[in-house]
Design a protein around this motif. Structure first.
Motif, short mmCIF file in Angstrom:
data_model
loop_
_atom_site.label_atom_id
_atom_site.label_comp_id
_atom_site.label_asym_id
_atom_site.label_seq_id
_atom_site.Cartn_x
_atom_site.Cartn_y
_atom_site.Cartn_z
N SER A 103 12.25 4.46 -14.84
CA SER A 103 11.91 3.46 -13.67
C SER A 103 12.99 3.71 -12.47
CB SER A 103 12.27 1.83 -14.25
OG SER A 103 11.69 0.96 -13.28
N ARG A 104 14.32 3.66 -12.65
CA ARG A 104 15.04 4.10 -11.93
C ARG A 104 14.82 5.26 -10.92
NH1 ARG A 104 18.85 1.19 -15.20
NH2 ARG A 104 19.31 3.45 -16.21
N TYR A 105 14.62 6.46 -11.81
CA TYR A 105 14.11 7.71 -11.24
C TYR A 105 12.85 7.71 -10.23
CZ TYR A 105 10.99 12.04 -11.64
OH TYR A 105 10.24 13.11 -11.20
N LEU A 106 11.80 6.80 -10.71
CA LEU A 106 10.66 6.61 -9.93
C LEU A 106 10.95 5.99 -8.34
CD1 LEU A 106 7.95 5.20 -12.45
CD2 LEU A 106 8.11 7.63 -11.47
N VAL A 107 11.99 4.94 -8.38
CA VAL A 107 12.11 4.27 -7.27
C VAL A 107 13.28 5.14 -6.38
CG1 VAL A 107 13.30 2.36 -6.30
CG2 VAL A 107 12.10 2.26 -8.18
N THR A 108 14.46 5.89 -6.90
CA THR A 108 15.25 6.42 -6.17
C THR A 108 14.98 7.77 -5.65
OG1 THR A 108 16.57 6.94 -8.24
CG2 THR A 108 17.10 4.82 -7.03
N GLU A 109 14.29 8.56 -6.82
CA GLU A 109 13.96 9.94 -6.37
C GLU A 109 12.63 10.34 -5.97
OE1 GLU A 109 15.94 12.90 -8.69
OE2 GLU A 109 17.08 11.34 -10.03
N ARG A 110 11.52 9.83 -6.62
CA ARG A 110 10.13 9.75 -6.40
C ARG A 110 9.78 9.15 -5.39
NH1 ARG A 110 6.09 11.23 -7.41
NH2 ARG A 110 4.92 10.36 -9.22
N LYS A 111 10.62 7.89 -5.04
CA LYS A 111 9.90 7.08 -4.02
C LYS A 111 8.67 6.56 -4.20
CE LYS A 111 13.67 8.66 -0.86
NZ LYS A 111 14.61 9.26 -1.93
N VAL A 112 8.01 6.09 -5.26
CA VAL A 112 6.93 5.68 -5.33
C VAL A 112 6.60 4.25 -4.64
CG1 VAL A 112 6.40 7.25 -7.46
CG2 VAL A 112 7.25 4.64 -7.59
N SER A 113 5.61 3.74 -4.64
CA SER A 113 5.21 2.20 -4.11
C SER A 113 5.48 1.41 -5.37
CB SER A 113 3.72 2.56 -3.77
OG SER A 113 3.00 2.34 -4.84
#
Length: 456
Positions: free
Chosen positions: A226-236
């Motif tokens: 979940s952190r990866y999606l926000v901080t690196e993938r920058k998903v909505s």
């Protein structure tokens, strides 16, 4: 009775076969490995593997009326069009550090690729990939030259600050979504759209931890992903929420674990007011749409507040002209509902049905027949609306769903109770419908700013 003829078209690495329905012919095609029926295009898709074209020619013989072999392969990668000649090879160095090789059928080059460790054939995109190294690249270049072929080499541009999604090209042993996961989604009657969304999301999760078995994955990995999606993938936030839900489905429904809350920073959904059109803009769009079928489609969506998927699934029997209602079957949330049938829409639909004579669905694609009715495509509906928007010069960020928002807003502005609007739209919660109270401009002209009453 004259026998209908066969059309064969060879495009790069696939053979497109159009033929009349015949059990013997269908059994023959199904005997070819990886041949599949393309229900959108209404043709058989056969891989252009060694001997396949010869088998087809030999079987159908003089029944083949058209045989086309294209000299160029056309592919679209990361929004860019590429044209590869019959004797050319495109080598693309991807952002993930692999080489994509795109070319027409060539047994010699295929044999060379298969000598490289961790080579992979992408059956969906119809290209080969191998790990990038200067040694592998030089070997491939040398062999291409020996085969007398031309070569193009390009590198994908990096997107600044954003890590791309994990794909089957990124890791040698990419794990597909477990069959039991898909079966459980189907068993619980999740919609086709939800299944299409959950499967790739869950695949990204299990491949992010490619060295950990599925049985060992747990809360720690969910939090890290979940952190990866926000901080690196920058998903909505909506993408992150759906990704977490797809993972929860696995732990709770597939594994049969207890329903629990995973202590991750689940985002608050951004509260964005939807774009709406004025009644005058809707009128201009419909007037600019001259094609009868296209006008009927847009009028039906707007006048009944339909989602685009609900419109394409409508059948002729769903139009109830006596009660002036439209039945929407198995809409979002697996619920049936009724919405209103406009008198003017009914008049247009009668003209359209008389002219087009659809078989089963209210709106059908060009390849539709009585035996095989085909729904009208959602992309075509979007194209119809975009053309109308360009014709009338509307610059708002408008999609087909905007017509549904506009329907609800205009009903509210005309005094319709929110409870009725909720029922017509099929909203489970009144909170969802209340968003339209923030959009309407009705009554704004009666409100005066307190600044205007100050003695300045």
């Amino acid at each position: 009775m004259q026998q209908r003829l066969i059309e064969v078209e060879v495009i790069g690495r696939k053979i497109i076969l159009k033929m009349p329905k015949n059990d013997a012919d269908i059994n023959f095609i199904r005997s070819i490995q990886y041949a599949r029926w393309n229900k959108e295009g209404f043709f058989w898709d056969v891989p252009h593997y060694p001997g396949n074209l010869e088998r087809i020619k030999q079987y159908f013989g003089e029944r083949i009326s058209i045989l086309k072999e294209h000299e160029q392969i056309e592919v679209k990668i990361i929004g860019k069009e590429h044209k590869i000649g019959k004797n050319e090879v495109l080598i693309l160095k991807s952002r993930s550090g692999r080489l994509k090789l795109i070319f027409g059928f060539h047994a010699g080059l295929m044999k060379v690729i298969k000598t490289i460790p961790y080579y992979k054939w992408d059956s969906k995109n119809k290209w080969w990939t191998v790990p990038y190294s200067e040694q592998f690249l030089e070997e491939i270049k040398t062999k291409i030259k020996e085969f007398g072929m031309a070569m193009k080499f390009e590198e994908e541009e990096m997107i600044s600050g954003v890590v791309p999604k994990i794909s089957p090209l990124d890791i040698p042993n990419y794990r597909k979504c477990p069959e039991e996961y898909v079966h459980k989604l189907e068993e619980r009657r999740y919609s086709e759209g939800t299944i299409k969304a959950y499967v790739p999301l869950f695949e990204e999760f299990i491949n992010f931890f490619s060295n950990i078995s599925l049985e060992e994955l747990g809360e720690k990995e969910v939090m890290e992903f979940s952190r990866y999606l926000v901080t690196e993938r920058k998903v909505s936030s909506s993408h992150q929420n759906q990704a977490i839900n797809s993972i929860k489905f696995y732990f709770e429904k597939v594994r049969g674990g207890e329903r629990k809350f995973y202590h991750v920073d689940r985002p608050i959904r951004e509260k964005i007011l939807p774009e709406v059109l004025s009644e005058e803009e809707v009128s201009a769009i419909l007037k600019a749409t001259k094609n009868l079928k296209h006008k009927a489609i847009l009028m039906t969506i707007y006048s009944a507040g339909l989602r685009i998927g609900e419109l394409t699934k409508l059948k002729i029997k769903d139009i109830d002209s006596k009660r002036m209602q439209i039945r929407v079957e198995q809409a979002k949330g697996k619920k049936d509902r009724y919405t209103i049938l406009s008198q003017r829409t009914l008049e247009i639909l009668r003209l359209y049905i008389k002219q087009e004579k659809p078989h089963e669905y209210l709106f059908e694609g060009q390849k539709s027949t009585k035996e095989f009715p085909v729904k009208y495509s959602t992309t075509s509906i979007s194209a119809i609306l975009n053309k109308a928007l360009n014709n009338v010069g509307i610059k708002k960020n408008v999609t087909v769903h905007t017509l549904r928002h506009s329907f609800a807003t205009h009903l509210l502005e005309r005094g319709t109770d929110l409870r009725y609007i909720q029922s017509l739209l099929g909203h489970e919660s009144p909170k969802t419908t209340q968003i339209y109270t923030h959009i309407t401009t009705k009554g704004f002209d009666q409100i005066k700013s307190p600044l205007d009453g100050l003695d300045l």
